[in-house]
Design an enzyme around this catalytic site. Structure first.
Site, PDB file in Angstrom:
ATOM      1  CB  SER A  22      -0.924   0.011   1.223  1.00 45.80           C
ATOM      2  OG  SER A  22      -1.601   1.248   1.282  1.00 45.80           O
ATOM      3  CE  LYS A  73     -12.007  -0.728  -0.603  1.00 51.40           C
ATOM      4  NZ  LYS A  73     -11.958  -0.035  -1.879  1.00 51.40           N
TER       5      LYS A  73
END
Length: 288
Positions: A22, A73
């Site tokens: 990331s 998510k």
């Protein structure tokens, strides 16, 4: 970096798995440094059976906010106090804000995508888009595009577990916005060709082109592309997927997922700090 950490430093973060690739920590820490904000942003590799404990732990430690990436998510919402209308519409969350123990989940992926297009001088309002995918990113993109005023959206998906979600997305767009959405089978190549030929932009919002699928693309070949078509990909690692490489050869304007990542981060940053992310400084840190 160490000079910034004090007894007053507050924590921001990201939870996902895998996570070490990331760029979010680089982005947010660069923004905090540039603005002199006393926050540190860390990445936490959380396993599925640890998600509930992680949320409770962040709440107990009064972490100001965090991003949520795959595969959480769609599942983190059950552990939060509030979910914003756009996150409900998308059925996904990528940002949590902690207001003194009250946790609110929202999603900034769609605004990130639309702002990334604006940054490149691309305007798709009132036009037609064709997109492949029905996951968290794809859903956020189509919902935001529809709300922002994109006229038509043709969604293509394979008939897998996400097909029902794609159907729901179409139903929500058609009933809750002025946009007209349709769903097609990705294997229907004739319709795929027709819809792309009528579109201003074609977007890959799947993971085809990265990881184990690097070197592959969602289109059968480049004959589906034309010079004045804009081609975008939500992937930013690799920087240029096979789709974008092939589109460039045809002469298309291309845009990878780095801009979307940057602007979804900027929207999250604003929610946590009430400050605008210094985009130019962050672009430098990201070698944008």
């Amino acid at each position: 970096m160490e000079k910034r950490i004090t007894g007053h430093t507050e924590l921001l973060g990201l939870i996902a798995t895998p996570i070490r690739h990331s760029k979010s920590p680089v982005m947010h820490n660069a923004a905090c440094r540039a603005l002199g904000l006393d926050y540190a942003y860390l990445a936490f590799d959380i396993q599925p059976d640890q998600l509930e404990d992680a949320v409770k732990g962040f709440k107990a430690l009064n972490v100001r906010g965090w991003n949520v990436s795959m595969p959480y998510k769609t599942s983190i919402g059950q552990y939060l106090d509030h979910i914003t209308p756009i996150a409900k519409m998308c059925g996904a969350i990528n940002t949590v804000i902690n207001d003194n123990g009250v946790l609110t989940g929202t999603i900034t992926d769609g605004t990130g995508y639309m702002n990334a297009l604006k940054d490149q001088g691309i305007d798709i309002i009132g036009k037609k888009m064709t997109i492949v995918g029905a996951g968290g990113a794809a859903t956020a993109i189509v919902m935001q595009a529809a709300l922002d005023g994109v006229k038509e959206i043709s969604i293509f998906n394979i008939k897998d577990a996400s097909w029902n979600r794609a159907l729901e997305n179409v139903e929500k767009i058609n009933s809750q916005t002025e946009c007209k959405a349709q769903l097609f089978d990705l294997n229907d190549h004739e319709t795929l060709r027709k819809e792309i030929s009528e579109s201003a932009i074609f977007t890959n919002a799947t993971n085809v082109g990265m990881g184990k699928l690097e070197g592959q693309m969602v289109l059968p070949d480049t004959s589906y592309l034309r010079k004045d078509l804009i081609v975008s990909d939500v992937i930013y690692m690799p920087e240029k997927t096979k789709l974008l490489e092939e589109a460039e050869k045809v002469g298309c304007q291309t845009i990878n997922g780095l801009g979307m990542m940057l602007y979804q981060g900027a929207a999250s940053f604003k929610l946590w700090t009430d400050q605008d992310m210094p985009i130019d400084k962050v672009k430098e840190a990201l070698d944008f």
